[in-house]
Design a protein around this motif. Structure first.
Motif, PDB file in Angstrom:
ATOM      1  N   LYS B 171       0.837  -1.214   0.000  1.00 19.68           N
ATOM      2  CA  LYS B 171       0.000   0.000   0.000  1.00 19.68           C
ATOM      3  C   LYS B 171       0.869   1.261   0.000  1.00 19.68           C
ATOM      4  N   TYR B 172       1.993   1.168   0.675  1.00 21.85           N
ATOM      5  CA  TYR B 172       2.913   2.326   0.665  1.00 21.85           C
ATOM      6  C   TYR B 172       3.317   2.661  -0.769  1.00 21.85           C
ATOM      7  N   GLU B 174       1.619   2.068  -3.448  1.00 22.65           N
ATOM      8  CA  GLU B 174       0.489   2.736  -4.116  1.00 22.65           C
ATOM      9  C   GLU B 174       0.400   4.194  -3.660  1.00 22.65           C
ATOM     10  N   SER B 175       0.653   4.418  -2.370  1.00 25.77           N
ATOM     11  CA  SER B 175       0.500   5.785  -1.846  1.00 25.77           C
ATOM     12  C   SER B 175       1.480   6.764  -2.485  1.00 25.77           C
ATOM     13  N   LYS B 177       1.770   7.313  -5.397  1.00 28.64           N
ATOM     14  CA  LYS B 177       1.060   7.966  -6.509  1.00 28.64           C
ATOM     15  C   LYS B 177       0.429   9.288  -6.084  1.00 28.64           C
ATOM     16  N   THR B 178       0.275   9.476  -4.765  1.00 29.66           N
ATOM     17  CA  THR B 178      -0.374  10.708  -4.303  1.00 29.66           C
ATOM     18  C   THR B 178       0.601  11.898  -4.293  1.00 29.66           C
TER      19      THR B 178
END
Lengths: 378, 452
Positions: B171-172, B174-175, B177-178
């Protein structure tokens, strides 16, 4: 909101099923477990969907660190302390170790190892593409093998297809029930019971749908409508009470015990056109875009889904939905993305409350204040 | 710290590795802007396939940052360019022996830099991670890595993400991308278990990753280049293992045990991207093994036969770097072997499998199935295996605050170690570097009492 009656009824139900020779397979309640395979093999699937409390969380600390998801802690606590109304956990024959998240793995493994419950494995890829769908099928076939070794006979495709149809029909009815305009607490109570029992609950669900369709909320302009996203509100949780006490009404549960479960349905034509039932299960995994397991598009899918729900609701009722992002402390998936989810939805004009909590009683007052302030402010 | 400085300056190869670790920013700037190479962000020791493209440079993101004391290191580097690293190292050792105050101070500062600068930067990145939305209840490693990408993410042409069992890790990624103007992400999914044709899927996933790297590179993948790199990577692994198993288990160390622990820490950090130049790193590792063995052969060093061996693990997600120094002061010697616990120091089997991508898939699957494991039972066995292999007298398990993965195997490990190895173990909680040093001292003091 103690569901003592429900839990004692459920204990009786499981005992009766066990007397018929059925075996119980428990698992931490995530949205990619193929319960149809369990059903086709003649097992009773038991979703662990029970909220925790201080005692349950404390009891888990002999096995894992307190900085682990409060729900996972509570699941271990249930097996460790076996409170009176959870005696049915003694009836569990197998436990599925899966990797919805790493806390799922840890808690399931601990339950299996330390409480002497034989283990079944079912793992998922984290990404979602052609290869991860193929991998999902390998896992399904491996899971089928594990179940067949226990029952000693082959699980026929026809039996699996029947189970898929049965669950599909059940989920459609749940969706129908979910669309009723009734109090969130009432809705959640029925949804939780239905998901705990599974398709066997269908006749009762239909009668609830009939009963409540005649008693829907007529004038809801004073209620502050809420959508709950993030972590599920499990059985015995007081969260829904707090929301209602603050003048809110939850109209949608965008969680495992909610949309993630009953939105995963197939059109009849898809079922009829698909010969291999495993392909249907793979397809469902593929279509599960809004579950929190997969990377790397969870956040954007979730934002667009919530945006759509909120806009549809506005068009239909003229009312704005408030979003409560329910974060169980130390949840890898929901917690890590919470700040970004809030930011992106607020940029689109949707009010969001990131409500982080564990299951300790001491939190209740603080949670209540935060919910009241949020609903008041909006 | 001067005690360690005194020892480290004698190892010119280590000085080179440390220098390359800390002066990565200049090296990478040169690669990116002058040589027009592309930077690929990697974390954990997953840089190998990037080396299949000569115009791509893998980088562990902390290395794109500016470190304090950089000026001195520049002087040192400049000196080394003219006189050679060995001469600089000998010269520093000579000055140190003379006891010249100011120069001694500079040498100490340089070495302090090597030892402390990375950790100081980690803490800075940790704060940036939290300021930018990572909740405080995640582990030190994730918060710091996110901070590194917020701070210098624009320099990378892509981020290479391997999925592992840790959901927070996935998930990190994916994060990331923010983050505004973030780089392209390349995902390589490692199947959680080796069921069905999972290995074949992993090969396909690696090829998909390679085709994404081709797009960044503009060059076509050449299996010979990757095969040659794997030969280099295997040599690095053998040198690393030689230091771990030949030297750290012996009764005579080429330096004091705290310095030896420092060497292991520097290797642990630099192994993740081979300091962006695998051949240079291989040469330095080979030289380091040679230097160590030479010192031992010449009886330069320290008899450590009466000092208990303490395995400290896992430290790759964050740990208190004063730990080994405290253990040394308490009469022990601390060992770090995380990458071998996870089986990432195993050879990539190119001798047996001709297609390098397939060989790498076998390597990754082995690490996933038998090292990292898809559950804590396997991971517990991995820690146990290394404790046994290193013949340690005690084990300190770092319970990283916010780690929901690795940290949770300690109860199982404790039981297994007590039952089967009959050695003591202790869990040491960690949140942020420097936060609880006094508490660490007290707890280690009590633990080390057991060996007296």
């Amino acid at each position: 909101m103690d569901n003592l009656e429900l839990l004692s009824e459920y204990t009786l139900f499981l005992k009766e099923e066990k007397q018929k020779g059925k075996k119980v397979v428990a698992f931490i309640s995530h949205d990619n477990i193929p319960e149809e395979l369990l059903d086709a093999a003649g097992f009773i699937p038991l979703r662990l969907m029970f909220a925790g409390n201080d005692e349950l969380m404390d009891a888990s600390h002999d096995y894992l660190s307190p900085s682990t998801c409060a729900f996972a802690q509570s699941c271990i606590g249930l097996f460790s302390t076996k409170p009176n109304h959870f005696r049915f956990l003694d009836l569990v024959d197998y436990f599925i170790v899966s990797n919805h998240c790493v806390s799922d793995i840890c808690a399931s493994e601990i339950i299996s190892k330390y409480f002497n419950i034989p283990r079944l494995n079912f793992y998922l890829s984290y990404t979602k593409n052609e290869n991860s769908l193929k991998y999902f099928k390998f896992e399904l076939l491996d899971f089928k093998d594990q179940l067949e070794k226990i029952i000693g006979i082959e699980i026929k495709n026809e039996a699996l297809m029947d189970s898929i149809k049965k669950y599909n029909n059940f989920k459609k009815k749940l969706l129908e029930f979910n669309n009723l305009n009734i109090r969130g607490s009432e809705k959640l109570r029925i949804l939780q019971k239905a998901i705990l029992y599974g398709p066997i609950f269908l006749p009762e669900l239909e009668s609830y749908t009939l009963k409540f369709s005649e008693n829907q909320i007529q004038n809801s302009k004073d209620l502050k409508d809420v959508i709950i996203t993030g972590c599920s509100v499990f059985l015995n949780d007081y969260l829904i009470e707090l929301i209602e006490e603050a003048g809110g009404n939850v109209i949608s549960f965008d969680t495992w015990i909610g949309n993630n479960y009953y939105y995963q349905i197939f059109e009849e034509t898809v079922i009829n056109l698909t010969k291999n039932p495993f392909d249907l299960l793979v397809r469902r995994f593929e279509n599960n875009l809004y579950g929190d397991h997969s990377v790397p598009n969870f956040l954007e899918n979730k934002v667009s889904q919530i945006e759509k729900i909120c806009q549809n609701y506005l068009e239909k009722t003229g009312k704005k939905l408030r979003i409560i992002n329910h974060i169980i402390k130390f949840c890898d998936h929901i917690s890590l993305m919470s700040a970004y989810l809030k930011e992106q939805l607020q940029e689109k004009g949707f009010p969001v409350l990131n409500l982080e909590r564990d299951y300790s009683r001491a939190n209740r007052g603080q949670l209540s204040t935060r919910i009241e302030a949020f609903l008041e402010m909006v | 710290m001067s005690l360690m400085a005194d020892e480290i300056v004698r190892f010119s190869s280590l000085l080179r590795i440390a220098f390359n670790l800390l002066t990565g920013r200049d090296y990478l700037k040169r690669k990116k802007f002058r040589e027009k190479k592309k930077l690929i962000s990697v974390a954990l020791p997953f840089s190998d396939i990037v080396y299949g493209f000569p115009d791509l440079v893998p980088v562990f993101p902390i290395r794109t940052h500016v470190f304090k004391m950089h000026k001195y290191l520049q002087y040192l580097g400049s000196g080394a360019n003219i006189f050679g690293w060995k001469n600089v190292s000998n010269f520093l050792g000579f000055l140190k022996n003379l006891g010249i105050g100011d120069i001694n101070k500079i040498i100490d500062e340089i070495i302090d830099n090597v030892i402390d600068a990375v950790n100081e930067k980690y803490n800075e990145m940790y704060d940036i991670g939290i300021e930018n939305g990572i909740p405080s209840d995640f582990c030190y490693g994730i918060k710091s890595l996110y901070g590194m990408h917020v701070s210098k993410g624009k320099n990378y042409d892509a981020i290479l993400n391997y999925t592992i069992r840790c959901s927070a890790w996935n998930k990190y990624h994916e994060s990331l991308k923010t983050i505004n103007n973030t780089s392209k992400q390349i995902w390589i999914d490692i199947p959680p278990r080796n069921v069905g044709d999972a290995l074949e899927l992993l090969v396909n996933n690696l090829y998909d990753g390679i085709s994404e790297l081709e797009k960044i590179s503009g060059n076509t993948y050449d299996s010979n280049i990757l095969r040659n790199h794997f030969k280099v990577a295997n040599e690095i692994r053998r040198s690393y293992k030689s230091i771990l198993y030949e030297i750290s288990t012996s009764d005579f160390y080429p330096c004091n045990p705290a310095t030896f622990s420092e060497i292991l820490v520097i290797l642990n950090n630099s192994f993740q991207d081979y300091n962006s130049n695998a051949i240079r790193y291989r040469d330095n590792m080979t030289a380091l093994v040679h230097e160590i063995k030479e010192r031992i052969r010449n009886k330069i060093g320290m008899d450590v036969s009466n000092m208990p061996r303490i395995l400290i693990t896992p430290m790759f997600g964050g740990w208190e770097p004063k730990t080994h120094e405290i253990i040394y002061e308490l009469g022990g010697r601390a060992l770090y072997a995380d990458w071998d616990v996870l089986l990432l120091l195993e050879d990539i089997p190119i001798e047996k499998i001709s297609d390098p991508v397939e060989a790498y898939a076998h390597y990754l699957m082995n690490a996933t199935t038998n090292g990292i494991g898809c559950d804590n039972n396997t991971l517990t066995d991995s820690y146990f295996r290394i404790a046994e292999k290193l013949n340690v007298d005690g084990l300190i398990f770092i319970q990283l605050f916010g780690c929901h993965s690795v940290s949770n195997c300690y109860p199982m490990l404790k039981e297994k170690i007590r039952r089967e190895l009959e050695i003591p173990s202790m869990a040491l909680t960690f949140n942020k570097i420097g936060e609880n040093v006094e508490q660490v001292k007290t707890r280690l003091g009590a633990f080390m009492e057991m060996f007296r």
